[in-house]
Motif scaffolding. Structure first.
Motif, PDB file in Angstrom:
ATOM      1  N   ALA A  29      28.367 -70.419  16.798  1.00  0.00           N
ATOM      2  CA  ALA A  29      28.889 -70.836  14.818  1.00  0.00           C
ATOM      3  C   ALA A  29      28.732 -72.094  15.287  1.00  0.00           C
ATOM      4  N   VAL A  30      27.928 -72.371  13.975  1.00  0.00           N
ATOM      5  CA  VAL A  30      27.868 -73.829  13.694  1.00  0.00           C
ATOM      6  C   VAL A  30      27.943 -74.103  12.241  1.00  0.00           C
ATOM      7  N   ALA A  31      29.414 -74.582  11.742  1.00  0.00           N
ATOM      8  CA  ALA A  31      29.628 -74.680  10.153  1.00  0.00           C
ATOM      9  C   ALA A  31      29.372 -75.973   9.989  1.00  0.00           C
ATOM     10  N   GLY A  32      28.451 -76.454   9.430  1.00  0.00           N
ATOM     11  CA  GLY A  32      27.792 -77.881   8.550  1.00  0.00           C
ATOM     12  C   GLY A  32      28.685 -78.552   8.502  1.00  0.00           C
ATOM     13  N   SER A  33      28.355 -79.153   7.455  1.00  0.00           N
ATOM     14  CA  SER A  33      28.370 -80.549   6.338  1.00  0.00           C
ATOM     15  C   SER A  33      29.902 -79.376   5.095  1.00  0.00           C
ATOM     16  N   PHE A  34      30.339 -79.113   5.127  1.00  0.00           N
ATOM     17  CA  PHE A  34      31.591 -78.741   4.542  1.00  0.00           C
ATOM     18  C   PHE A  34      32.329 -79.883   3.571  1.00  0.00           C
ATOM     19  N   SER A  35      32.746 -79.354   2.074  1.00  0.00           N
ATOM     20  CA  SER A  35      33.411 -80.835   1.497  1.00  0.00           C
ATOM     21  C   SER A  35      34.720 -79.419   1.006  1.00  0.00           C
ATOM     22  N   ARG A  36      36.112 -80.198   0.940  1.00  0.00           N
ATOM     23  CA  ARG A  36      37.036 -79.266   0.978  1.00  0.00           C
ATOM     24  C   ARG A  36      37.062 -78.133   0.225  1.00  0.00           C
ATOM     25  N   LEU A  37      36.501 -78.001  -0.658  1.00  0.00           N
ATOM     26  CA  LEU A  37      36.662 -77.110  -2.260  1.00  0.00           C
ATOM     27  C   LEU A  37      35.503 -76.147  -1.127  1.00  0.00           C
ATOM     28  N   GLY A  38      34.072 -76.848  -0.511  1.00  0.00           N
ATOM     29  CA  GLY A  38      33.460 -75.495   0.063  1.00  0.00           C
ATOM     30  C   GLY A  38      33.950 -75.042   1.823  1.00  0.00           C
ATOM     31  N   LYS A  74      31.106 -62.180   5.812  1.00  0.00           N
ATOM     32  CA  LYS A  74      30.298 -61.947   4.837  1.00  0.00           C
ATOM     33  C   LYS A  74      29.530 -63.381   4.506  1.00  0.00           C
ATOM     34  N   HIS A  75      29.752 -64.178   6.093  1.00  0.00           N
ATOM     35  CA  HIS A  75      29.560 -65.831   5.692  1.00  0.00           C
ATOM     36  C   HIS A  75      28.723 -66.353   6.363  1.00  0.00           C
ATOM     37  N   VAL A  76      27.874 -64.996   7.034  1.00  0.00           N
ATOM     38  CA  VAL A  76      26.468 -65.409   8.017  1.00  0.00           C
ATOM     39  C   VAL A  76      25.136 -65.890   7.766  1.00  0.00           C
ATOM     40  N   HIS A  77      24.909 -65.236   6.271  1.00  0.00           N
ATOM     41  CA  HIS A  77      23.329 -65.956   5.195  1.00  0.00           C
ATOM     42  C   HIS A  77      24.397 -67.123   4.712  1.00  0.00           C
ATOM     43  N   HIS A  78      25.393 -67.646   5.203  1.00  0.00           N
ATOM     44  CA  HIS A  78      25.890 -68.985   4.102  1.00  0.00           C
ATOM     45  C   HIS A  78      24.875 -70.116   4.736  1.00  0.00           C
ATOM     46  N   PRO A  79      23.604 -71.222   3.902  1.00  0.00           N
ATOM     47  CA  PRO A  79      22.814 -71.858   4.154  1.00  0.00           C
ATOM     48  C   PRO A  79      23.820 -72.923   5.541  1.00  0.00           C
ATOM     49  N   ARG A  80      24.837 -73.004   4.966  1.00  0.00           N
ATOM     50  CA  ARG A  80      25.622 -74.117   5.940  1.00  0.00           C
ATOM     51  C   ARG A  80      25.952 -73.851   7.367  1.00  0.00           C
ATOM     52  N   LEU A  81      26.096 -72.632   7.576  1.00  0.00           N
ATOM     53  CA  LEU A  81      25.977 -71.723   8.820  1.00  0.00           C
ATOM     54  C   LEU A  81      24.900 -71.966  10.041  1.00  0.00           C
ATOM     55  N   HIS A  82      25.441 -72.088  10.894  1.00  0.00           N
ATOM     56  CA  HIS A  82      23.725 -72.233  11.939  1.00  0.00           C
ATOM     57  C   HIS A  82      24.422 -71.126  13.019  1.00  0.00           C
ATOM     58  N   PHE A  83      23.655 -69.820  14.066  1.00  0.00           N
ATOM     59  CA  PHE A  83      24.036 -69.427  14.942  1.00  0.00           C
ATOM     60  C   PHE A  83      22.733 -69.482  16.033  1.00  0.00           C
ATOM     61  N   PHE A  84      23.078 -69.757  16.789  1.00  0.00           N
ATOM     62  CA  PHE A  84      21.989 -70.267  18.493  1.00  0.00           C
ATOM     63  C   PHE A  84      23.137 -69.166  19.309  1.00  0.00           C
TER      64      PHE A  84
END
Length: 297
Positions: A222-231, A243-253
């Motif tokens: 799992a890769v969490a991409g660019s997140f701000s502090r608030l993000g 419930k995070h798996v469909h977040h657009p800044r999370l990527h799964f391989f």
């Protein structure tokens, strides 16, 4: 002939709970073993469990009595051998036990399983030539764990964890990541964290990759991409509930090998144990590379 079993008891595990239970544990082990085939060794310092596991007899069972830190040390001592690891999960985080279906066993059942349960194979992770069982986390979560080491001593449990999260957030500056599989760059850019999993959870039950399996021969990444502090603050409740798996800044391989490369040294933890920060982590999965004592005859 019964299997020889070495019980490796870490008195510091579970924030000292195992130490407080020491006499109870020793009496219960003797009662269930009913013979001299069980040996009890209490660890004296960090790294001792690895030494005990290395010295255990070939083909024997080495049982980690504690949490993921104890499991990780025992695992390092038996990796690449014909010994089997058992677990009596009494730690603050029991993700390896959760991965192999032992985390809900009451104490007496866990001891019986360690002595008489079936031995089965699960996959074994390796990062920079170092074995791991359930998880490898790189980036934000490892930085939080490292920060917790310097948190005020009066803070314990969740307050200590929250203090560490917000301390890391104040200093948040995302590294640039390249996640590589073979000759293909799967992800390139800023990254909050990378989790490379054999089990589905880390951090004491956080379901970071819910579909990960320890018997499919694959690393679930799992890769969490660019997140701000608030993000980051916004994603944490979703992550805790899976419930995070469909977040657009999370990527799964998924794959058998990955190279995780950063533009600067980034901290990591392997089964919750901190590693020295590095620019690069080479990760592979060895199918069926670890023998584990599990429930069932």
């Amino acid at each position: 002939m019964k299997n020889h079993t070495t019980f490796v008891i870490n008195p510091a595990a579970g924030r000292g709970r195992v130490g407080r239970m020491l006499r109870q544990l020793e009496a219960a082990i003797v009662r269930h073993a009913q013979s001299s085939d069980a040996e009890i060794v209490v660890t004296q310092a960090p790294g001792h469990a690895t030494q005990i596991a290395q010295r255990a007899a070939p083909g024997s069972r080495v049982v980690a009595v504690g949490g993921d830190g104890t499991v990780h040390e025992v695992l390092r001592g038996i990796a690449g051998s014909d010994k089997a690891i058992g677990v009596v999960p009494i730690g603050s985080g029991n993700d390896f036990a959760r991965m192999v279906g032992l985390h809900k066993l009451p104490l007496e059942a866990a001891l019986r399983t360690a002595l008489y349960g079936a031995v089965r194979s699960v996959d074994l992770g390796v990062v920079n030539h170092r074995p791991f069982g359930a998880s490898l986390g790189i980036g934000f979560d490892a930085a939080v764990a490292r920060k917790a080491l310097s948190a005020p001593t009066f803070l314990r449990g969740m307050p200590r964890y929250l203090y560490s999260i917000f301390a890391v957030l104040r200093e948040l500056e995302l590294p640039n990541l390249e996640l590589i599989q073979g000759n293909q760059v799967l992800y390139q850019g800023p990254s909050l964290l990378v989790a490379l999993m054999n089990g589905s959870t880390y951090g004491g039950g956080i379901p970071i990759v819910p579909d990960a399996l320890p018997t499919d021969g694959l690393i679930s990444a799992a890769v969490a991409g660019s997140f701000s502090r608030l993000g980051v603050v916004g994603i944490l409740p979703q992550l805790l509930m899976g419930k995070h798996v469909h977040h657009p800044r999370l990527h799964f391989f998924h794959g058998t090998e990955f190279v995780v490369r950063f533009d600067r040294p980034v901290p990591a933890h392997s089964d919750g144990e901190l590693l020295e920060p590095s620019h690069e982590y080479r990760v592979q999965m060895i199918p069926g590379g670890l023998r584990v004592v599990q429930s069932g005859a």
